[in-house]
Motif scaffolding. Structure first.
Motif, PDB file in Angstrom:
ATOM      1  N   THR A  26       0.835  -1.200   0.000  1.00  6.55           N
ATOM      2  CA  THR A  26       0.000   0.000   0.000  1.00  6.55           C
ATOM      3  C   THR A  26       0.866   1.244   0.000  1.00  6.55           C
ATOM      4  O   THR A  26       0.608   2.193  -0.736  1.00  6.55           O
ATOM      5  N   GLU A  27       1.922   1.241   0.817  1.00  6.71           N
ATOM      6  CA  GLU A  27       2.828   2.385   0.864  1.00  6.71           C
ATOM      7  C   GLU A  27       3.518   2.578  -0.479  1.00  6.71           C
ATOM      8  O   GLU A  27       3.629   3.698  -0.972  1.00  6.71           O
ATOM      9  N   ALA A  28       3.970   1.479  -1.090  1.00  8.14           N
ATOM     10  CA  ALA A  28       4.638   1.563  -2.390  1.00  8.14           C
ATOM     11  C   ALA A  28       3.675   2.065  -3.460  1.00  8.14           C
ATOM     12  O   ALA A  28       4.038   2.916  -4.279  1.00  8.14           O
ATOM     13  N   SER A  29       2.434   1.569  -3.446  1.00 13.93           N
ATOM     14  CA  SER A  29       1.470   2.023  -4.450  1.00 13.93           C
ATOM     15  C   SER A  29       1.087   3.477  -4.201  1.00 13.93           C
ATOM     16  O   SER A  29       0.820   4.221  -5.141  1.00 13.93           O
ATOM     17  N   SER A  30       1.068   3.898  -2.937  1.00 12.24           N
ATOM     18  CA  SER A  30       0.789   5.292  -2.607  1.00 12.24           C
ATOM     19  C   SER A  30       1.906   6.193  -3.122  1.00 12.24           C
ATOM     20  O   SER A  30       1.646   7.265  -3.681  1.00 12.24           O
ATOM     21  N   LYS A  31       3.148   5.763  -2.947  1.00  8.89           N
ATOM     22  CA  LYS A  31       4.293   6.538  -3.457  1.00  8.89           C
ATOM     23  C   LYS A  31       4.237   6.615  -4.977  1.00  8.89           C
ATOM     24  O   LYS A  31       4.502   7.663  -5.554  1.00  8.89           O
ATOM     25  N   GLN A  32       3.891   5.489  -5.629  1.00 12.42           N
ATOM     26  CA  GLN A  32       3.800   5.480  -7.088  1.00 12.42           C
ATOM     27  C   GLN A  32       2.665   6.383  -7.558  1.00 12.42           C
ATOM     28  O   GLN A  32       2.813   7.104  -8.533  1.00 12.42           O
ATOM     29  N   ALA A  33       1.545   6.347  -6.846  1.00 15.93           N
ATOM     30  CA  ALA A  33       0.406   7.199  -7.218  1.00 15.93           C
ATOM     31  C   ALA A  33       0.794   8.674  -7.120  1.00 15.93           C
ATOM     32  O   ALA A  33       0.447   9.471  -8.001  1.00 15.93           O
ATOM     33  N   PHE A  34       1.511   9.046  -6.055  1.00 16.14           N
ATOM     34  CA  PHE A  34       1.930  10.438  -5.934  1.00 16.14           C
ATOM     35  C   PHE A  34       2.922  10.781  -7.032  1.00 16.14           C
ATOM     36  O   PHE A  34       2.849  11.865  -7.623  1.00 16.14           O
ATOM     37  N   TYR A  35       3.848   9.871  -7.355  1.00 17.28           N
ATOM     38  CA  TYR A  35       4.833  10.147  -8.407  1.00 17.28           C
ATOM     39  C   TYR A  35       4.132  10.307  -9.752  1.00 17.28           C
ATOM     40  O   TYR A  35       4.506  11.172 -10.549  1.00 17.28           O
ATOM     41  N   ASP A  36       3.110   9.492 -10.006  1.00 18.75           N
ATOM     42  CA  ASP A  36       2.342   9.648 -11.244  1.00 18.75           C
ATOM     43  C   ASP A  36       1.694  11.036 -11.294  1.00 18.75           C
ATOM     44  O   ASP A  36       1.720  11.708 -12.327  1.00 18.75           O
ATOM     45  N   PHE A  37       1.106  11.462 -10.170  1.00 13.36           N
ATOM     46  CA  PHE A  37       0.540  12.809 -10.075  1.00 13.36           C
ATOM     47  C   PHE A  37       1.636  13.850 -10.318  1.00 13.36           C
ATOM     48  O   PHE A  37       1.445  14.818 -11.067  1.00 13.36           O
ATOM     49  N   TYR A  38       2.789  13.645  -9.706  1.00 11.42           N
ATOM     50  CA  TYR A  38       3.905  14.581  -9.818  1.00 11.42           C
ATOM     51  C   TYR A  38       4.343  14.714 -11.284  1.00 11.42           C
ATOM     52  O   TYR A  38       4.565  15.823 -11.777  1.00 11.42           O
ATOM     53  N   LEU A  39       4.431  13.591 -11.976  1.00 12.42           N
ATOM     54  CA  LEU A  39       4.817  13.643 -13.389  1.00 12.42           C
ATOM     55  C   LEU A  39       3.756  14.347 -14.236  1.00 12.42           C
ATOM     56  O   LEU A  39       4.092  15.040 -15.201  1.00 12.42           O
ATOM     57  N   ASP A  40       2.491  14.164 -13.876  1.00 17.48           N
ATOM     58  CA  ASP A  40       1.420  14.874 -14.585  1.00 17.48           C
ATOM     59  C   ASP A  40       1.575  16.381 -14.442  1.00 17.48           C
ATOM     60  O   ASP A  40       1.178  17.132 -15.331  1.00 17.48           O
ATOM     61  N   GLU A  41       2.141  16.824 -13.335  1.00 17.82           N
ATOM     62  CA  GLU A  41       2.362  18.244 -13.086  1.00 17.82           C
ATOM     63  C   GLU A  41       3.619  18.765 -13.780  1.00 17.82           C
ATOM     64  O   GLU A  41       3.945  19.950 -13.667  1.00 17.82           O
ATOM     65  N   HIS A  42       4.336  17.880 -14.472  1.00 17.52           N
ATOM     66  CA  HIS A  42       5.591  18.254 -15.135  1.00 17.52           C
ATOM     67  C   HIS A  42       5.607  17.758 -16.576  1.00 17.52           C
ATOM     68  O   HIS A  42       6.510  17.037 -17.006  1.00 17.52           O
ATOM     69  N   GLN A  43       4.610  18.165 -17.344  1.00 13.77           N
ATOM     70  CA  GLN A  43       4.494  17.754 -18.742  1.00 13.77           C
ATOM     71  C   GLN A  43       5.292  18.646 -19.678  1.00 13.77           C
ATOM     72  O   GLN A  43       5.783  18.197 -20.702  1.00 13.77           O
ATOM     73  N   ASN A  44       5.432  19.911 -19.315  1.00 17.23           N
ATOM     74  CA  ASN A  44       6.115  20.878 -20.153  1.00 17.23           C
ATOM     75  C   ASN A  44       7.632  20.662 -20.078  1.00 17.23           C
ATOM     76  O   ASN A  44       8.200  20.581 -18.989  1.00 17.23           O
ATOM     77  N   MET A  45       8.274  20.591 -21.225  1.00 17.67           N
ATOM     78  CA  MET A  45       9.710  20.295 -21.258  1.00 17.67           C
ATOM     79  C   MET A  45      10.554  21.421 -20.660  1.00 17.67           C
ATOM     80  O   MET A  45      11.562  21.154 -20.012  1.00 17.67           O
ATOM     81  N   ALA A  46      10.132  22.664 -20.825  1.00 15.96           N
ATOM     82  CA  ALA A  46      10.886  23.772 -20.211  1.00 15.96           C
ATOM     83  C   ALA A  46      10.821  23.652 -18.690  1.00 15.96           C
ATOM     84  O   ALA A  46      11.828  23.873 -17.999  1.00 15.96           O
ATOM     85  N   CYS A  47       9.668  23.284 -18.171  1.00 17.76           N
ATOM     86  CA  CYS A  47       9.520  23.103 -16.724  1.00 17.76           C
ATOM     87  C   CYS A  47      10.426  21.973 -16.236  1.00 17.76           C
ATOM     88  O   CYS A  47      11.107  22.106 -15.222  1.00 17.76           O
ATOM     89  N   ARG A  48      10.430  20.870 -16.957  1.00 15.49           N
ATOM     90  CA  ARG A  48      11.299  19.734 -16.570  1.00 15.49           C
ATOM     91  C   ARG A  48      12.767  20.142 -16.595  1.00 15.49           C
ATOM     92  O   ARG A  48      13.530  19.789 -15.704  1.00 15.49           O
ATOM     93  N   ARG A  49      13.156  20.865 -17.623  1.00 15.96           N
ATOM     94  CA  ARG A  49      14.559  21.293 -17.724  1.00 15.96           C
ATOM     95  C   ARG A  49      14.934  22.221 -16.570  1.00 15.96           C
ATOM     96  O   ARG A  49      16.029  22.103 -16.002  1.00 15.96           O
ATOM     97  N   LEU A  50      14.014  23.126 -16.236  1.00 17.26           N
ATOM     98  CA  LEU A  50      14.274  24.029 -15.113  1.00 17.26           C
ATOM     99  C   LEU A  50      14.351  23.254 -13.800  1.00 17.26           C
ATOM    100  O   LEU A  50      15.190  23.559 -12.946  1.00 17.26           O
TER     101      LEU A  50
END
Length: 133
Positions: A26-50
């Motif tokens: 559950t903890e691992a899936s919770s961490k993965q779920a947050f990371y998936d959310f986090y990646l959704d918040e970083h779709q723009n390549m300029a943002c990722r580069r920054l």
């Protein structure tokens, strides 16, 4: 120890191990779920580069602080890192940084994203090259 006592002890141990395994999953899936959310918040390549540049500034500040024994480079590295990330969010991604609501999870996810970029699992050129999902 009789057979009933042994059986109860074994069942208790199995239940405990099963519960612990479930908690870890559950903890691992919770961490993965947050990371998936986090990646959704970083779709723009300029943002990722920054973000990548900002994390690099933070790590360089940490290294210089360790080398010199002074906190000042670390403070500057953290400030530069967050400045880069926030510019990426406000001007390119057009969203609020996740660190405003989830500071620790976001900090951990930022370095996970940094590692994924270094390993080639996330691209700084185009999302079509991402392998992290």
């Amino acid at each position: 120890m009789n057979q009933t006592t042994e059986k109860n002890a074994t069942e208790t141990a199995n239940t405990h191990n099963s519960t612990r395994t479930d908690m870890i999953k559950t903890e691992a899936s919770s961490k993965q779920a947050f990371y998936d959310f986090y990646l959704d918040e970083h779709q723009n390549m300029a943002c990722r580069r920054l973000h990548f540049a900002g994390s690099s500034f933070g790590l360089l500040g940490l290294a210089k602080s360790i080398k010199t024994g002074s906190v000042k480079p670390l403070t500057k590295g953290i400030a530069a890192g967050y400045a880069c990330a926030w510019v990426g969010h406000f001007f390119f991604e057009k969203n609020k940084p996740a660190s405003f609501k989830f500071p620790l999870k976001s900090f951990a996810s930022d370095f996970r994203m940094y590692g994924d970029v270094l390993r080639g699992n996330l691209s700084l050129k185009d999302r079509k090259f991402d392998k992290a999902r």
